[in-house]
Scaffold this motif. Structure first.
Motif, mmCIF file in Angstrom:
data_model
loop_
_atom_site.group_PDB
_atom_site.id
_atom_site.type_symbol
_atom_site.label_atom_id
_atom_site.label_comp_id
_atom_site.label_asym_id
_atom_site.label_seq_id
_atom_site.Cartn_x
_atom_site.Cartn_y
_atom_site.Cartn_z
ATOM 1 N N GLU A 157 0.838 -1.207 0.000
ATOM 2 C CA GLU A 157 0.000 0.000 0.000
ATOM 3 C C GLU A 157 0.874 1.259 0.000
ATOM 4 O O GLU A 157 0.565 2.244 -0.690
ATOM 5 C CB GLU A 157 -0.921 -0.009 1.220
ATOM 6 C CG GLU A 157 -1.996 -1.085 1.172
ATOM 7 C CD GLU A 157 -2.859 -1.119 2.421
ATOM 8 O OE1 GLU A 157 -4.063 -1.367 2.295
ATOM 9 O OE2 GLU A 157 -2.301 -0.889 3.526
ATOM 10 N N LEU A 158 1.961 1.223 0.755
ATOM 11 C CA LEU A 158 2.872 2.370 0.816
ATOM 12 C C LEU A 158 3.519 2.624 -0.541
ATOM 13 O O LEU A 158 3.631 3.778 -0.972
ATOM 14 C CB LEU A 158 3.951 2.123 1.867
ATOM 15 C CG LEU A 158 5.003 3.228 2.025
ATOM 16 C CD1 LEU A 158 4.362 4.522 2.501
ATOM 17 C CD2 LEU A 158 6.108 2.793 2.987
ATOM 18 N N TYR B 74 -4.033 -3.554 -7.000
ATOM 19 C CA TYR B 74 -4.168 -4.541 -5.930
ATOM 20 C C TYR B 74 -4.415 -5.950 -6.480
ATOM 21 O O TYR B 74 -3.976 -6.935 -5.895
ATOM 22 C CB TYR B 74 -5.277 -4.135 -4.965
ATOM 23 C CG TYR B 74 -4.905 -2.941 -4.128
ATOM 24 C CD1 TYR B 74 -3.786 -2.963 -3.298
ATOM 25 C CD2 TYR B 74 -5.642 -1.760 -4.191
ATOM 26 C CE1 TYR B 74 -3.417 -1.861 -2.538
ATOM 27 C CE2 TYR B 74 -5.282 -0.651 -3.436
ATOM 28 C CZ TYR B 74 -4.167 -0.707 -2.611
ATOM 29 O OH TYR B 74 -3.799 0.386 -1.867
ATOM 30 N N LYS B 75 -5.080 -6.035 -7.616
ATOM 31 C CA LYS B 75 -5.265 -7.333 -8.264
ATOM 32 C C LYS B 75 -3.921 -7.887 -8.717
ATOM 33 O O LYS B 75 -3.636 -9.087 -8.567
ATOM 34 C CB LYS B 75 -6.210 -7.190 -9.461
ATOM 35 C CG LYS B 75 -6.569 -8.509 -10.129
ATOM 36 C CD LYS B 75 -7.583 -8.290 -11.237
ATOM 37 C CE LYS B 75 -7.945 -9.619 -11.907
ATOM 38 N NZ LYS B 75 -8.947 -9.420 -12.993
ATOM 39 N N LEU C 82 0.864 -11.509 -7.797
ATOM 40 C CA LEU C 82 2.292 -11.690 -7.530
ATOM 41 C C LEU C 82 2.523 -12.407 -6.196
ATOM 42 O O LEU C 82 3.442 -13.229 -6.087
ATOM 43 C CB LEU C 82 2.999 -10.333 -7.537
ATOM 44 C CG LEU C 82 3.180 -9.694 -8.914
ATOM 45 C CD1 LEU C 82 3.633 -8.244 -8.787
ATOM 46 C CD2 LEU C 82 4.179 -10.492 -9.758
ATOM 47 N N LEU C 83 1.707 -12.111 -5.212
ATOM 48 C CA LEU C 83 1.821 -12.819 -3.934
ATOM 49 C C LEU C 83 1.573 -14.313 -4.129
ATOM 50 O O LEU C 83 2.249 -15.146 -3.519
ATOM 51 C CB LEU C 83 0.835 -12.247 -2.913
ATOM 52 C CG LEU C 83 1.150 -10.865 -2.353
ATOM 53 C CD1 LEU C 83 0.033 -10.417 -1.418
ATOM 54 C CD2 LEU C 83 2.474 -10.870 -1.606
ATOM 55 N N THR C 84 0.620 -14.642 -4.975
ATOM 56 C CA THR C 84 0.342 -16.053 -5.264
ATOM 57 C C THR C 84 1.518 -16.684 -6.013
ATOM 58 O O THR C 84 1.952 -17.791 -5.687
ATOM 59 C CB THR C 84 -0.937 -16.180 -6.115
ATOM 60 O OG1 THR C 84 -2.042 -15.640 -5.377
ATOM 61 C CG2 THR C 84 -1.217 -17.635 -6.457
ATOM 62 N N ILE D 130 7.314 -5.479 -5.088
ATOM 63 C CA ILE D 130 7.116 -4.030 -5.053
ATOM 64 C C ILE D 130 7.686 -3.377 -6.310
ATOM 65 O O ILE D 130 7.055 -2.504 -6.920
ATOM 66 C CB ILE D 130 7.757 -3.435 -3.787
ATOM 67 C CG1 ILE D 130 6.960 -3.877 -2.548
ATOM 68 C CG2 ILE D 130 7.795 -1.909 -3.863
ATOM 69 C CD1 ILE D 130 7.598 -3.491 -1.230
ATOM 70 N N ALA D 131 8.878 -3.810 -6.721
ATOM 71 C CA ALA D 131 9.482 -3.249 -7.933
ATOM 72 C C ALA D 131 8.605 -3.508 -9.154
ATOM 73 O O ALA D 131 8.387 -2.609 -9.982
ATOM 74 C CB ALA D 131 10.866 -3.842 -8.137
#
Length: 235
Positions: free
Chosen positions: A89-90, A103-104, A109-111, A138-139
């Motif tokens: 979020e930051l 956010y999608k 990417l987290l998955t 993040i990049a």
């Protein structure tokens, strides 16, 4: 089109003059360039000079018309009081990212990097590899025109390495240029378009693998050519 043009006459530390000298190169859109050299050769100094973190620099660093870049450091850094998701979020707020898909994309990417279960945990408790994955995520979410990546494979498991390389290839197709410092020469040989070989703060060879082979007079691997050129320069 160029995304980075580097012309560094010299950069120094308070206790080391001419830590790097006469470093000149260009990175174009869609190009992945490997920055190669032994420990202490000046790779980190080159990166710091590009990022504007060196005080004593004589030279010029010019980024493309869109100056947005993403830096993936060798040693991940985080805010202790923020969770993984709060870091995401930051990054959105700091970089002024307004696209609705942000956010999608983050969830995807987290998955990919298997960090879904750590979404609301603090990165300070993560392993080095997990922290590196968050830096990469993040990049990638910033979607810059230029990536500066320092030893990204240290700590990554084989699947994460493969996924990261695939994502970099997608970014190249999007038009991003990438400068990557790495010691993993067998991987660099497979994914980089060109190479910059640095020794004692100087650029001793630059070009494609074929051009590096020509300069080393050896039709071998990048590692073999690198060793020959290093030994020749050290004599």
């Amino acid at each position: 089109m160029e995304v980075l043009n580097v012309n560094l006459k010299q950069a120094s530390y308070y206790d080391k003059k001419d830590a790097i000298k006469d470093i000149t190169f260009v990175i174009s859109q869609g190009e992945l360039v490997g920055l190669i050299g032994p420990n202490g050769a000046g790779k980190s100094t080159i990166i710091k000079s590009i990022l504007g973190l060196m005080e004593d620099v004589d030279g010029e660093v010019v980024m493309g018309q869109e100056s947005k870049f993403a830096y993936i450091p060798e040693h991940p850094t985080f805010y202790d009081e923020l969770t993984l998701w709060e870091h995401i979020e930051l990054a959105k707020a700091v970089n002024g990212i307004e696209r609705d898909s942000y956010y999608k994309e983050a969830e995807k990417l987290l998955t990919t990097f298997r960090l879904q279960d750590e979404k609301h945990h603090y990165p300070g408790s993560f392993s080095k590899g997990m922290q590196q994955k968050l830096m990469i995520i993040i990049a990638l979410l910033i979607k810059p025109k230029l990536y500066i990546v320092d030893e990204p494979f240290i700590g990554l498991d084989p699947k994460a390495m493969k996924d990261f390389i695939s994502l970099l290839e997608e970014e190249q197709l999007r038009g991003a240029g990438i400068l990557m410092s790495t010691h993993v020469l067998d991987t660099a040989e497979k994914i980089c378009d060109r190479f910059l070989l640095v020794n004692y703060g100087r650029l001793i060879a630059a070009g494609t693998l074929e051009e590096i082979q020509g300069k080393s007079v050896l039709e071998g691997s990048l590692m073999d050519c690198f060793y020959v050129l290093m030994e020749r320069d050290n004599d």
